[in-house]
Motif scaffolding. Structure first.
Motif, short mmCIF file in Angstrom:
data_model
loop_
_atom_site.label_atom_id
_atom_site.label_comp_id
_atom_site.label_asym_id
_atom_site.label_seq_id
_atom_site.Cartn_x
_atom_site.Cartn_y
_atom_site.Cartn_z
N HIS A 132 7.61 -2.50 -7.61
CA HIS A 132 6.49 -1.85 -6.93
C HIS A 132 5.68 -1.05 -7.96
O HIS A 132 6.24 -0.27 -8.73
CB HIS A 132 7.03 -0.92 -5.84
N MET A 146 3.06 4.35 -1.35
CA MET A 146 3.16 5.13 -2.59
C MET A 146 4.60 5.58 -2.78
O MET A 146 5.30 5.89 -1.82
CB MET A 146 2.28 6.38 -2.50
N GLY A 178 -3.55 2.66 -11.85
CA GLY A 178 -3.82 1.99 -10.57
C GLY A 178 -3.74 2.90 -9.36
O GLY A 178 -3.99 2.47 -8.24
N ILE A 179 -3.38 4.15 -9.59
CA ILE A 179 -3.33 5.11 -8.49
C ILE A 179 -4.66 5.84 -8.44
O ILE A 179 -5.13 6.38 -9.44
CB ILE A 179 -2.15 6.09 -8.65
N SER A 180 -5.28 5.86 -7.26
CA SER A 180 -6.62 6.43 -7.13
C SER A 180 -6.59 7.96 -7.16
O SER A 180 -5.55 8.58 -6.93
CB SER A 180 -7.27 5.97 -5.82
N LEU A 201 2.96 1.27 -7.55
CA LEU A 201 2.35 2.57 -7.25
C LEU A 201 3.38 3.71 -7.29
O LEU A 201 3.95 4.11 -6.28
CB LEU A 201 1.67 2.54 -5.87
N GLN A 219 9.29 1.26 -11.48
CA GLN A 219 8.47 0.11 -11.04
C GLN A 219 9.27 -1.19 -11.07
O GLN A 219 9.20 -2.00 -10.15
CB GLN A 219 7.24 -0.03 -11.95
N ASN A 222 0.80 -1.23 0.00
CA ASN A 222 0.00 0.00 0.00
C ASN A 222 0.84 1.29 0.00
O ASN A 222 0.29 2.39 0.03
CB ASN A 222 -0.94 0.01 1.21
N GLN A 232 -5.52 9.42 -3.82
CA GLN A 232 -4.07 9.33 -3.62
C GLN A 232 -3.35 10.43 -4.40
O GLN A 232 -2.40 11.05 -3.90
CB GLN A 232 -3.55 7.95 -4.07
#
Length: 276
Positions: A119, A100, A145-147, A121, A114, A98, A150
């Motif tokens: 990772h 960032m 994939g990042i909201s 995010l 990444q 979880n 966020q």
């Protein structure tokens, strides 16, 4: 631009406590976006720890070798792009699902970050040195994939250092790096040439510096407050057969604008090369 609202319960680790990493840290604390005890500064150099501790007495400070675990919601990667591969090979910690990651390294693309961090995010941003005064500008983009929430939190942090602009197209970040990331140095370079010209004309260096700095400051405010475009503003100063026209003719004869533009394009090329 989003308002600089308070954020609570956020923990931030900064990998690479150099000029940019520390200026971000100061902005976050200044606007009370995080608590000092929720900031973890990580440096490669043991010798820098005592100096950093003087500036951030309530924050955790350690070297990469000492850091076995990262208790943070956001990890900001602020190492030099040339050092990133070496740093990732010597990590003592693994990132949690979880967490960032916000990269402020020039040139290194999200996909490579990444892969090397294993990772997903990742947000990539390109700030510039006026962030030291809270007057920077940062272009940023994000992995899939990042909201939205966020991203809003990231933008709030970036805005504490000045202004931020979200870019859909990651490729544009290399141009942002060349334009605004490196831009302050071009500005200083021109200012320096003007001051030296003043000295050559017999004006005391400090006085020459004063004239040039205030001229630049005033010109900046005119750009911001005038409805005229740059061409019109130039014409306002450059009367026919006058002194400004003589200077501008020399610039044109020597392709100064072209040289400056080519330099910026070379900076973009170098940013792309940094990704390897």
């Amino acid at each position: 631009m989003l308002a600089k609202k308070k954020t609570t319960n956020m923990k931030i680790a900064i990998l690479g406590a150099g000029n940019m990493g520390l200026s971000f840290s100061k902005s976050f604390l200044k606007y009370e976006l995080i608590k000092p005890q929720d900031l973890h500064l990580i440096t490669r150099s043991q010798s820098k720890i005592s100096k950093i501790a003087e500036e951030f007495p309530k924050s955790q400070i350690s070297t990469f070798e000492e850091t076995k675990e990262l208790d943070a919601d956001l990890i900001i990667v602020a190492v030099k792009p040339q050092d990133f591969l070496h740093v990732t090979q010597h990590f003592q910690f693994t990132l949690k699902e979880n967490q960032m990651v916000l990269s402020i390294m020039a040139g290194i693309k999200i996909e490579k970050i990444q892969k090397l961090l294993n990772h997903p995010l990742v947000v990539r941003a390109m700030p510039n040195s006026p962030t030291l005064l809270g007057m920077g500008i940062t272009g940023y983009t994000a992995a899939g994939g990042i909201s939205f929430s966020q991203l809003i939190n990231i933008e709030r942090l970036l805005n504490s250092t000045g202004r931020s602009v979200y870019l859909e197209n990651e490729d544009l970040l290399d141009g942002v790096t060349a334009l605004s990331g490196s831009g302050p140095a071009y500005f200083y370079y021109i200012v320096d040439a003007m001051i030296k010209a003043g000295v050559e004309m017999g004006i005391d260096e400090n006085l020459s510096k004063l004239f040039v700095q205030q001229t630049m400051l005033g010109a900046y405010h005119l750009i911001n407050n005038s409805e005229k475009n740059l061409e019109e503003l130039i014409k306002d100063v450059a009367s026919k057969g006058g002194t400004t026209e003589a200077a501008l003719k020399t610039f044109e004869d020597n392709s100064f604008k072209e040289i400056l533009k080519n330099g910026i394009l070379n900076a973009e090329k170098r940013a792309k090369e940094l990704n390897g």
